[in-house]
Scaffold this motif. Structure first.
Motif, short mmCIF file in Angstrom:
data_model
loop_
_atom_site.label_atom_id
_atom_site.label_comp_id
_atom_site.label_asym_id
_atom_site.label_seq_id
_atom_site.Cartn_x
_atom_site.Cartn_y
_atom_site.Cartn_z
N GLU A 177 151.66 189.80 6.41
CA GLU A 177 152.73 190.29 7.28
C GLU A 177 153.77 189.18 7.47
OE1 GLU A 177 153.05 193.31 8.42
OE2 GLU A 177 151.09 194.05 7.69
N TYR A 178 155.06 189.57 7.49
CA TYR A 178 156.12 188.60 7.78
C TYR A 178 155.97 188.09 9.21
CZ TYR A 178 158.46 190.47 3.62
OH TYR A 178 158.75 190.85 2.34
N LYS A 228 162.86 186.73 2.75
CA LYS A 228 161.72 187.61 2.95
C LYS A 228 161.45 188.34 1.63
CE LYS A 228 161.60 189.86 6.91
NZ LYS A 228 162.02 190.72 8.05
N GLN A 230 160.13 190.62 -1.21
CA GLN A 230 159.47 191.93 -1.21
C GLN A 230 158.30 191.91 -2.17
OE1 GLN A 230 162.46 194.81 -2.12
NE2 GLN A 230 163.76 194.26 -0.38
N ASP A 232 154.36 191.39 -3.36
CA ASP A 232 153.33 190.36 -3.13
C ASP A 232 153.56 189.23 -4.12
OD1 ASP A 232 151.86 191.65 -1.03
OD2 ASP A 232 151.15 193.07 -2.55
N ASP A 257 151.53 183.93 0.42
CA ASP A 257 151.39 184.95 1.45
C ASP A 257 152.69 185.16 2.23
OD1 ASP A 257 150.40 186.22 4.11
OD2 ASP A 257 148.67 186.28 2.76
N LYS A 258 152.94 186.42 2.62
CA LYS A 258 154.15 186.77 3.36
C LYS A 258 154.22 186.14 4.74
CE LYS A 258 155.02 191.32 1.30
NZ LYS A 258 155.12 192.77 1.61
N PHE A 261 156.84 183.53 5.62
CA PHE A 261 158.26 183.90 5.56
C PHE A 261 158.61 184.72 6.79
CE2 PHE A 261 156.60 183.52 1.23
CZ PHE A 261 157.49 182.64 0.66
N SER A 301 157.33 190.16 -7.18
CA SER A 301 158.30 190.41 -6.11
C SER A 301 159.68 190.61 -6.72
CB SER A 301 158.33 189.23 -5.13
OG SER A 301 158.91 188.09 -5.75
#
Length: 324
Positions: A177-178, A228, A230, A232, A257-258, A261, A301
């Motif tokens: 998750e961001y 951010k 997009q 994975d 991992d997001k 970010f 991504s």
């Protein structure tokens, strides 16, 4: 009679030479006098020339002195005190006006800037990749520690801020998750522990695999404010040869991992640490003494990883040669 007539005939013939001699002497005296007069005139002319030259020299000296300061007119460098004063006053007002305009322009421009985020970010969605150790070609003999110690030291320096003892003070963020913090004045930092890199962390093996001939390299993505990605994103490395080269990725699958970010900048996010991906090259004895070319890209991504004008845009290429 004859004798008397001879005498009479001889006297008139002898007198003219006497007269001519006298005339010649007079002419010689006159010529000498004229020569003396000419010499005197030449001397006088030479004296006059010398005097005129001396006068010119004196006039030049006086003119140079007058150029700096003329006591008769009170001028210094060709201007009076009032003239110099007016000139200085003009330039004082002129440059004061320019300085005021520059200061006003800078103040207006600064009012439009944000202390935390740059106003223009032309390459927001396309960061580059960076390799550590910082070398396009990694070449060493695995039985000679002095040859690979510089590479090992670079990895140690990089991972100092990722020590578990330091990272435990950061936040545990939600995986996948961001971490949006737009409204928070103080931005939190997500944990990325050094131990996550396992065999390439330098903890179980202080040589990062260089001593055994299976070196580790660490790849990180350049920081971009507000990025951010997009999908994975993950790092994928391939060797440019006929047969595939075995590699291990840490974290598994080379995942970025997001939760790391977005990044909010040095001022708003001063303790931020970016995610790392370690790649361990499982070289065999057949691979020794042979140069291996490896290319790593960010995939999975919307981030670009191919641009002929920028070889570091979303990718990085390096060469490894281990001697036995």
């Amino acid at each position: 009679m004859s004798s008397a007539s001879e005498v009479q005939n001889q006297e008139p013939n002898q007198e003219p030479p006497k007269e001519t001699n006298a005339e010649q002497k007079k002419e010689e005296k006159e010529a000498q006098g004229e020569e003396k007069d000419a010499v005197k005139e030449e001397v006088k002319e030479e004296v006059k020339v010398e005097k005129t030259e001396e006068k010119k020299k004196e006039e030049k000296k006086e003119s140079w002195k007058d150029l700096i300061y003329n006591p008769r007119t009170g001028e210094f460098l060709g201007r009076t005190a009032s003239s110099w004063g007016l000139i200085f006053l003009f330039y004082l007002i002129f440059y004061g006006f320019l300085a005021g305009m520059f200061t006003l322009t800078m103040w207006v421009m600064l009012q439009t800037l944000d202390d935390d985020v740059p106003r223009h970010q032309d390459r927001l969605a396309n960061p580059g990749l960076v390799l550590r150790p910082q070398a396009i070609e990694i070449s060493y003999n695995h039985s000679e520690p002095t040859q690979y110690n510089p590479y090992v030291q670079q990895l140690r320096d990089l991972l100092q801020q990722y020590n578990d003892s330091i990272q435990e003070g950061n936040e545990l963020c939600l995986v996948g998750e961001y971490t949006d913090q737009d409204e928070q004045p103080k931005k939190k930092v997500c944990q990325f522990k050094r131990s996550t890199l396992r065999q390439c962390s330098g903890l179980p093996d202080t040589s990062f695999g260089y001593a055994e001939g299976q070196p580790c390299v660490i790849i990180k993505m350049n920081r971009v404010i507000g990025l951010k990605p997009q999908g994975d994103p993950y790092i994928n490395c391939t060797a440019k040869r006929n047969s595939p080269l075995q590699m291990l990725y840490f974290p598994p699958e080379g995942r970025l991992d997001k939760m790391f970010f977005p990044y909010y900048g040095k001022i708003a996010h001063p303790d931020y640490v970016q995610p790392l991906v370690a790649v361990k090259l499982l070289l065999t004895k057949e691979d020794y003494n042979v140069e291996q070319t490896v290319e790593c890209k960010v995939e999975g991504s919307n981030l670009r990883n191919s641009d002929d004008r920028d070889k570091y845009l979303g990718r990085v290429t390096f060469r490894v040669k281990v001697f036995q």
